[in-house]
Write a protein that holds these residues in place. Structure first.
Motif, PDB file in Angstrom:
ATOM      1  N   ALA A   1       1.059  -1.117  -0.326  1.00  0.00           N
ATOM      2  CA  ALA A   1      -0.297   0.045   0.177  1.00  0.00           C
ATOM      3  C   ALA A   1       1.283   0.825   0.015  1.00  0.00           C
ATOM      4  O   ALA A   1       0.438   2.087  -0.377  1.00  0.00           O
ATOM      5  N   LEU A   2       1.965   0.963   0.576  1.00  0.00           N
ATOM      6  CA  LEU A   2       3.087   2.735   0.668  1.00  0.00           C
ATOM      7  C   LEU A   2       4.080   2.401  -0.591  1.00  0.00           C
ATOM      8  O   LEU A   2       3.499   3.555  -1.134  1.00  0.00           O
ATOM      9  N   ALA A   3       3.848   1.578  -1.953  1.00  0.00           N
ATOM     10  CA  ALA A   3       5.053   1.452  -2.542  1.00  0.00           C
ATOM     11  C   ALA A   3       3.490   2.108  -3.767  1.00  0.00           C
ATOM     12  O   ALA A   3       3.830   3.370  -4.097  1.00  0.00           O
ATOM     13  N   GLU A   4       2.350   1.912  -3.694  1.00  0.00           N
ATOM     14  CA  GLU A   4       0.974   2.453  -4.534  1.00  0.00           C
ATOM     15  C   GLU A   4       0.684   3.917  -4.106  1.00  0.00           C
ATOM     16  O   GLU A   4       1.034   4.210  -5.008  1.00  0.00           O
ATOM     17  N   THR A   5       1.102   4.112  -2.577  1.00  0.00           N
ATOM     18  CA  THR A   5       0.514   5.369  -2.889  1.00  0.00           C
ATOM     19  C   THR A   5       2.021   6.545  -3.132  1.00  0.00           C
ATOM     20  O   THR A   5       1.647   7.794  -3.660  1.00  0.00           O
ATOM     21  N   ALA A   6       3.364   5.797  -2.957  1.00  0.00           N
ATOM     22  CA  ALA A   6       4.119   6.954  -3.691  1.00  0.00           C
ATOM     23  C   ALA A   6       4.378   6.688  -5.047  1.00  0.00           C
ATOM     24  O   ALA A   6       4.741   7.262  -5.801  1.00  0.00           O
ATOM     25  N   GLY A   7       3.285   6.001  -5.605  1.00  0.00           N
ATOM     26  CA  GLY A   7       3.297   5.842  -7.831  1.00  0.00           C
ATOM     27  C   GLY A   7       3.598   4.792  -8.083  1.00  0.00           C
ATOM     28  O   GLY A   7       3.969   5.451  -9.685  1.00  0.00           O
ATOM     29  N   SER A   8       4.398   4.143  -7.129  1.00  0.00           N
ATOM     30  CA  SER A   8       4.451   2.515  -8.064  1.00  0.00           C
ATOM     31  C   SER A   8       4.088   1.972  -8.686  1.00  0.00           C
ATOM     32  O   SER A   8       2.660   1.408  -7.895  1.00  0.00           O
ATOM     33  N   GLU A   9       4.370   0.607  -9.341  1.00  0.00           N
ATOM     34  CA  GLU A   9       3.277  -0.364  -9.951  1.00  0.00           C
ATOM     35  C   GLU A   9       4.158  -1.890  -8.803  1.00  0.00           C
ATOM     36  O   GLU A   9       5.134  -2.234  -9.206  1.00  0.00           O
ATOM     37  N   VAL A  10       3.737  -2.250  -8.482  1.00  0.00           N
ATOM     38  CA  VAL A  10       3.655  -3.940  -7.281  1.00  0.00           C
ATOM     39  C   VAL A  10       3.879  -5.287  -8.499  1.00  0.00           C
ATOM     40  O   VAL A  10       2.764  -5.252  -8.689  1.00  0.00           O
ATOM     41  N   LEU A  11       4.718  -5.434  -8.744  1.00  0.00           N
ATOM     42  CA  LEU A  11       4.911  -6.398  -9.654  1.00  0.00           C
ATOM     43  C   LEU A  11       5.106  -8.068  -8.844  1.00  0.00           C
ATOM     44  O   LEU A  11       4.857  -8.546  -9.435  1.00  0.00           O
ATOM     45  N   ASP A  12       5.455  -8.109  -7.910  1.00  0.00           N
ATOM     46  CA  ASP A  12       5.763  -9.434  -7.837  1.00  0.00           C
ATOM     47  C   ASP A  12       6.583  -9.385  -5.660  1.00  0.00           C
ATOM     48  O   ASP A  12       6.633  -7.916  -5.699  1.00  0.00           O
ATOM     49  N   ALA A  13       6.115 -10.027  -5.554  1.00  0.00           N
ATOM     50  CA  ALA A  13       6.618  -9.500  -4.163  1.00  0.00           C
ATOM     51  C   ALA A  13       7.190 -11.197  -3.504  1.00  0.00           C
ATOM     52  O   ALA A  13       6.874 -12.575  -4.171  1.00  0.00           O
ATOM     53  N   VAL A  14       8.791 -11.144  -2.233  1.00  0.00           N
ATOM     54  CA  VAL A  14       8.977 -12.324  -1.795  1.00  0.00           C
ATOM     55  C   VAL A  14       9.004 -12.228  -0.385  1.00  0.00           C
ATOM     56  O   VAL A  14       9.446 -11.079   0.371  1.00  0.00           O
ATOM     57  N   ILE A  15       8.795 -12.926   0.431  1.00  0.00           N
ATOM     58  CA  ILE A  15       8.407 -13.637   1.883  1.00  0.00           C
ATOM     59  C   ILE A  15       9.849 -14.536   1.983  1.00  0.00           C
ATOM     60  O   ILE A  15       9.212 -15.654   1.736  1.00  0.00           O
ATOM     61  N   GLN A  16      10.130 -15.038   2.497  1.00  0.00           N
ATOM     62  CA  GLN A  16      11.212 -15.671   3.339  1.00  0.00           C
ATOM     63  C   GLN A  16      11.506 -16.005   5.321  1.00  0.00           C
ATOM     64  O   GLN A  16      11.165 -14.537   5.371  1.00  0.00           O
ATOM     65  N   ARG A  17      11.108 -16.658   5.149  1.00  0.00           N
ATOM     66  CA  ARG A  17      11.974 -17.368   6.442  1.00  0.00           C
ATOM     67  C   ARG A  17      12.562 -17.115   6.984  1.00  0.00           C
ATOM     68  O   ARG A  17      13.178 -18.538   7.164  1.00  0.00           O
ATOM     69  N   ARG A  18      13.245 -16.421   8.407  1.00  0.00           N
ATOM     70  CA  ARG A  18      14.593 -16.423   9.026  1.00  0.00           C
ATOM     71  C   ARG A  18      14.448 -16.628  10.407  1.00  0.00           C
ATOM     72  O   ARG A  18      13.637 -15.762  10.833  1.00  0.00           O
ATOM     73  N   ASP A  19      15.612 -16.536  10.639  1.00  0.00           N
ATOM     74  CA  ASP A  19      15.749 -16.334  12.293  1.00  0.00           C
ATOM     75  C   ASP A  19      16.219 -15.074  12.628  1.00  0.00           C
ATOM     76  O   ASP A  19      16.137 -14.230  13.490  1.00  0.00           O
ATOM     77  N   HIS A  20      16.764 -14.664  12.037  1.00  0.00           N
ATOM     78  CA  HIS A  20      17.381 -12.661  12.541  1.00  0.00           C
ATOM     79  C   HIS A  20      18.045 -12.628   9.924  1.00  0.00           C
ATOM     80  O   HIS A  20      18.406 -12.940   9.997  1.00  0.00           O
ATOM     81  N   PRO A  21      17.599 -11.309  10.449  1.00  0.00           N
ATOM     82  CA  PRO A  21      18.339 -10.924   8.657  1.00  0.00           C
ATOM     83  C   PRO A  21      19.819 -11.146   8.412  1.00  0.00           C
ATOM     84  O   PRO A  21      20.821 -10.881   9.564  1.00  0.00           O
ATOM     85  N   ASP A  22      20.045 -11.405   7.516  1.00  0.00           N
ATOM     86  CA  ASP A  22      21.702 -11.200   7.184  1.00  0.00           C
ATOM     87  C   ASP A  22      22.053 -10.135   7.479  1.00  0.00           C
ATOM     88  O   ASP A  22      21.523  -9.527   7.023  1.00  0.00           O
ATOM     89  N   PRO A  23      23.647 -10.269   8.359  1.00  0.00           N
ATOM     90  CA  PRO A  23      23.752  -8.690   8.149  1.00  0.00           C
ATOM     91  C   PRO A  23      24.351  -8.207   7.142  1.00  0.00           C
ATOM     92  O   PRO A  23      25.192  -7.177   7.059  1.00  0.00           O
ATOM     93  N   ALA A  24      24.764  -8.681   6.679  1.00  0.00           N
ATOM     94  CA  ALA A  24      25.168  -8.800   4.790  1.00  0.00           C
ATOM     95  C   ALA A  24      25.325  -8.227   3.860  1.00  0.00           C
ATOM     96  O   ALA A  24      24.415  -7.286   3.151  1.00  0.00           O
ATOM     97  N   THR A  25      24.080  -9.089   3.305  1.00  0.00           N
ATOM     98  CA  THR A  25      22.660  -8.354   2.440  1.00  0.00           C
ATOM     99  C   THR A  25      21.925  -8.514   2.969  1.00  0.00           C
ATOM    100  O   THR A  25      20.706  -8.437   2.058  1.00  0.00           O
ATOM    101  N   TYR A  26      20.785  -8.334   4.238  1.00  0.00           N
ATOM    102  CA  TYR A  26      19.556  -8.794   4.987  1.00  0.00           C
ATOM    103  C   TYR A  26      18.886  -9.705   3.906  1.00  0.00           C
ATOM    104  O   TYR A  26      17.838 -10.866   5.125  1.00  0.00           O
ATOM    105  N   LEU A  27      19.115 -10.297   2.894  1.00  0.00           N
ATOM    106  CA  LEU A  27      18.493 -12.243   2.527  1.00  0.00           C
ATOM    107  C   LEU A  27      19.454 -13.025   3.155  1.00  0.00           C
ATOM    108  O   LEU A  27      19.303 -14.705   3.106  1.00  0.00           O
ATOM    109  N   GLY A  28      20.449 -13.050   3.042  1.00  0.00           N
ATOM    110  CA  GLY A  28      20.927 -13.816   2.786  1.00  0.00           C
ATOM    111  C   GLY A  28      22.028 -13.934   1.197  1.00  0.00           C
ATOM    112  O   GLY A  28      21.335 -13.673   0.177  1.00  0.00           O
ATOM    113  N   GLY A  29      23.287 -14.503   0.490  1.00  0.00           N
ATOM    114  CA  GLY A  29      24.220 -14.477   0.089  1.00  0.00           C
ATOM    115  C   GLY A  29      22.952 -14.885  -1.230  1.00  0.00           C
ATOM    116  O   GLY A  29      22.638 -14.535  -2.435  1.00  0.00           O
ATOM    117  N   GLY A  30      22.367 -16.682  -1.162  1.00  0.00           N
ATOM    118  CA  GLY A  30      21.856 -17.408  -2.072  1.00  0.00           C
ATOM    119  C   GLY A  30      20.429 -16.392  -2.696  1.00  0.00           C
ATOM    120  O   GLY A  30      20.011 -16.459  -3.457  1.00  0.00           O
TER     121      GLY A  30
END
Length: 512
Positions: free
Chosen positions: A120-149
């Protein structure tokens, strides 16, 4: 559409858990994408035709300044010093399903709600949402937030979808943002930058624009990044290969120039905001000179605060199915059934994890809540998780001295859209809460009555005869006091009433 989950061991039970997590993530993403084009699920099917109201021109102006799809957002085409002017076009959302112990929302339902809010925030800013990704992790990766892979898999999704921006549902450290950009090769924006961009689009007043710009610069300063020659440094004789004079670097580098200019601009903005403070204090003081009670309408963004104010006062404030549609506070006069006058103030909406820079920049605006005699806390009863909205609002108010000490009346708005069982549960959890619908008018009269009961009442009884030459005092008693009886005698107007201490002193002095 495939959104892999973290790697698991090869055991059958681990494989089943991984498959279940992947299916759950895909189901969440499908539900979020099915609601694209709407601000929030609670209002998705109930859009009203408001073309003729007072906000139609402003909504049209906002729609006319949407992002131009032809502009490039490739990293090499964007000047880093203008990174705060984000050009969002086609985006992919990224969220983490973290356990509560790691600072996450704890649960798939909360992760879905948070990512839907990001959409909703992205749409309010005027963008088009194409896709979304949810990943289950114990904690964010300190390097890339998601992990290298996972970052490499995200790069493939971005490339396949034709996206030019990735929006992360969290706050990225500068190093995490840079590392993720290096992998996905498009601009990476976090939740804080997105909210700041929406505020920049919607700010109208001079003070509001200055507050937003200051917050943006505070966010930008530690995140400056240089490329190529902008990172060059001075090099003395030996360091420069013995070439000596004429071979040294350019002196102050571009990134250092950018930092200095930002600091100078921040100092100027702080001076300007301080200079605007007396004007706000004068306006606030003019309302406080008389004993006029004030009511502040606060709550989560898109909960219906402006709609409720329009319903209570006929203010004609712009209403839009978007997040942070209203930034500048609006004050309107209202009158109780017994003739007492009070003011209603529509304040900026809140959101979970509201950037600290915005809280500091908008402190003078948020102080309207602390100065009020009563807070109408508006809650979207049709939202998937109203308690989290209430907690988010109170978290922000806790940073404003005195705000949590003001009496609070919780208003469960959008009762016409909410599930009846949900309303019953909320009212049992929140004693004294009222269910209303600003759209249909349901429960508004009960709200008016409760509001009038909670307004502070004058407490000094008077029985005076006011000369006819002092009709101004009689008028003030009508506006600010409670008249028990009024009688017109030969000497003047006899008043039996309850008024404030200051007005009682004036009446006593003028009485015959």
């Amino acid at each position: 559409m495939t959104h892999p989950t973290p790697q698991t061991a090869g055991r059958p039970d681990d494989a089943e858990a991984a498959d279940a997590a992947e299916a759950r993530a895909e189901e969440i993403v499908a539900r979020i994408l099915s609601r694209r084009g709407t601000a929030l699920a609670s209002t998705a099917s109930q859009r009203e035709n408001r073309e003729s109201d007072d906000g139609s021109l402003e909504r049209e102006a906002r729609a006319a300044t949407r992002r131009v799809a032809s502009l490039s957002t490739e990293l090499e085409d964007v000047s880093e010093v203008e990174y705060r002017r984000i050009r969002l076009e086609k985006v992919v959302l990224v969220g983490l399903d973290l356990p509560r112990a790691a600072g996450g929302p704890a649960g798939a339902q909360d992760a879905e709600t948070s990512l839907a809010e990001l959409a909703a925030l992205a749409e309010t800013a005027g963008s088009e949402v194409l896709d979304a990704v949810i990943q289950r992790r114990d904690h964010p990766d300190p390097a890339t937030y998601l992990g290298g892979g996972k970052a490499k898999e995200l790069a493939e999704i971005v490339s396949a979808a034709g996206a030019d921006t990735v929006i992360v549902d969290g706050e990225l450290a500068p190093s995490q943002r840079r590392a993720l950009e290096d992998v996905v090769r498009v601009k990476v924006v976090d939740r804080t930058a997105l909210i700041l961009d929406i505020f920049a689009q919607h700010a109208k007043s001079r003070e509001g624009k200055a507050q937003v710009e200051l917050a943006q610069l505070e966010y930008l300063l530690p995140r400056l990044r240089g490329w190529g020659e902008s990172m060059s440094r001075q090099a003395g004789g030996r360091v420069a290969g013995g070439q000596g004079i004429g071979s040294r670097g350019p002196g102050e580098t571009k990134i250092e120039l950018d930092r200095r200019r930002i600091r100078e601009r921040m100092a100027k903005l702080r001076r300007e905001i301080r200079a605007m403070a007396p004007s706000r204090e004068v306006k606030r003081g003019s309302r406080r000179r008389g004993p006029i009670p004030s009511v502040a309408i606060a709550g989560y963004t898109n909960a219906g605060k402006s709609s409720l104010m329009n319903r209570l006062t006929g203010a004609g404030i712009m209403v839009q199915d978007a997040l942070f549609a209203t930034l500048d506070p609006t004050v309107r006069r209202a009158q109780a059934s017994d003739g007492r006058v009070y003011t209603l103030t529509d304040t900026v909406g809140f959101v979970r994890n509201l950037p600290h820079e915005l809280i500091e920049a908008f402190r003078s605006t948020l102080e309207e809540v602390a100065e009020a005699d009563l807070v109408l806390h508006v809650v979207d009863a049709a939202h998937p998780d109203p308690p989290s909205q209430i907690a988010a609002v109170r978290t922000v108010l806790a940073e404003i001295p005195g705000a949590l000490e003001v009496p609070e009346l919780i208003v469960l708005n959008k009762a016409d859209l909410a599930d009846p069982m949900t309303l019953v549960a909320l009212r049992s959890q929140l004693p004294g809460a009222l269910a209303v619908s600003a759209r249909t008018g349901e429960g508004v009269e009960e709200l008016r009555e409760r509001l009038e009961e909670l307004l502070p009442r004058p407490d000094v009884p008077v029985d005076v005869v006011v000369p006819y030459s002092r009709g101004d005092l009689v008028s003030r008693v009508h506006a600010d006091g409670e008249i028990e009886s009024i009688e017109y005698v030969e000497a003047g107007t006899r008043l039996v009433a309850r008024v404030s201490a200051s007005l009682a002193a004036e009446l006593t002095g003028a009485a015959l």
